[in-house]
Design a protein around this motif. Sequence first.
Motif, PDB file in Angstrom:
ATOM      1  N   ALA A  63     -10.844  -5.031 -10.655  1.00 38.58           N
ATOM      2  CA  ALA A  63     -11.919  -4.761 -11.613  1.00 38.58           C
ATOM      3  C   ALA A  63     -13.277  -5.070 -10.991  1.00 38.58           C
ATOM      4  N   ARG A  64     -13.401  -6.207 -10.354  1.00 36.25           N
ATOM      5  CA  ARG A  64     -14.667  -6.585  -9.730  1.00 36.25           C
ATOM      6  C   ARG A  64     -15.019  -5.614  -8.608  1.00 36.25           C
ATOM      7  N   ALA A 124      -9.874   2.058  -8.204  1.00 32.91           N
ATOM      8  CA  ALA A 124     -10.025   0.624  -7.967  1.00 32.91           C
ATOM      9  C   ALA A 124      -9.506   0.244  -6.591  1.00 32.91           C
ATOM     10  N   LEU A 165     -14.113  -2.496  -8.332  1.00 37.11           N
ATOM     11  CA  LEU A 165     -14.468  -1.202  -8.909  1.00 37.11           C
ATOM     12  C   LEU A 165     -15.905  -1.221  -9.421  1.00 37.11           C
ATOM     13  N   VAL A 166     -16.294  -2.282 -10.102  1.00 37.31           N
ATOM     14  CA  VAL A 166     -17.667  -2.396 -10.600  1.00 37.31           C
ATOM     15  C   VAL A 166     -18.653  -2.416  -9.436  1.00 37.31           C
ATOM     16  N   TRP A 196      -2.395  -1.346 -12.425  1.00 35.23           N
ATOM     17  CA  TRP A 196      -2.806  -0.694 -13.666  1.00 35.23           C
ATOM     18  C   TRP A 196      -1.960   0.547 -13.927  1.00 35.23           C
TER      19      TRP A 196
END
Length: 425
Positions: free
Chosen positions: A391-392, A366, A394-395, A357
């Motif tokens: 992304a997963r 992340a 980080l969530v 990113w």
Amino acid sequence: MSEKISATDLFQPITLRSGHMLPNRIAKAAMEEGMAAMGQLPTDGLIELYRRWGSGGAGVLITGNVMVHAEALTGPGGVVLDENSPLGPFAAWAKAGKAGGAAMWMQISHPGRQIQANMPGVIWGPSDKTVDVGKHSKNFGRPTAMTAQQIHATVDRFATTAQRAEAAGFDGVEIHAAHGYLLSQFLSPLVNTRTDGWGGSLENRARILLDIVREVRARVSPTFVVAVKLNSADFQRGGFDADDARSVIAMLAPLGVDLVEVSGGSYESPAMSGRPVDGRTAAREAYFLELASELAQNTPVPLMLTGGITRRETAEQVLANNVALVGIGTALAVTPDLPARWRAGTDATTSLKPVTWKDKPLASLAGMGMVRYQLRRLARGKQPAVNIGPARALVADQLVKRRALRQYSKWLAARPHSEIGASRV
């Protein structure tokens, strides 16, 4: 001293200044686990995680951040060891890590201004300058410039935590003065704009760190290891640089420091994740090797290098540059027995996906989330899941933090009001 104990064999023992001997030159470097139980104590999972690493062949395990101030945490899942903490869970943690023959050091830290705005407690710094991470700056609270009384109390807190770590069975402590946390903030001319005895010259900016080292060494036994984690550079123009690092190491040398771990960066310039913001291109491996090699030429204290080391060849290259210990972090989150594999002549077969990113602060978050995802799996006795995307991860990490924040807020609110009020003075 560093020349006398330098070696190129990763599995050669090393005896530190305090007389403490490590069985090899490989250190499990600190990674923030975020696994505290109610009361900000080590969980069974955290204890099991270190038992697993302890049997993996490293010479020393360095814990993630253990907070010296209950009202100032890097994250809501942070472990706290202060004068009120029960020692039983810490003794179990130390015993588990040492069961396989590794030494166990506790990294002790204060976040200073690097605290999320939604956290209860206090946000302190050498000055009132906020963390500048562009559009993400609003996520951090505005710090209050510390008073002399608060500075002296912080010195005492570090020493108390070190003293209690030894009582719990740890072999040493590492005082965290890197990565933009409180002691690193005092060292930085960009963050520390004080005009009193803790600001201005490098000697003044280093004063709190030197006082902490003196007080820690005075309160622990002579054979207890006292190490310091220091930035080789902040990777920000006008910030703490390699010449400053060299001078601070020289200041630390006569104070009985066993080792200085060299790293770099902060939340504002996450070079420790390979993402500096000052225009320099980070190496794919051993991010800080060039700077560490320069520091190691004439250093009076043995150095340890951490940052991006994943292969045995790279680790051996680090030792060949007069560095005494090799610190490994993320690679051990994926392959917890990596040192044992190296000794057997094999290597890791997998690694985490790179985070590409463009938003460097978010990419750093992340990346840390991906690492903590693996640590939580290891703590449950499972194998790493390296295919998880940033992304997963980080969530998932944010959900864990949200639950931890509720737990921490409830615990902090239940502490005696007089104690909380006193620490705000």
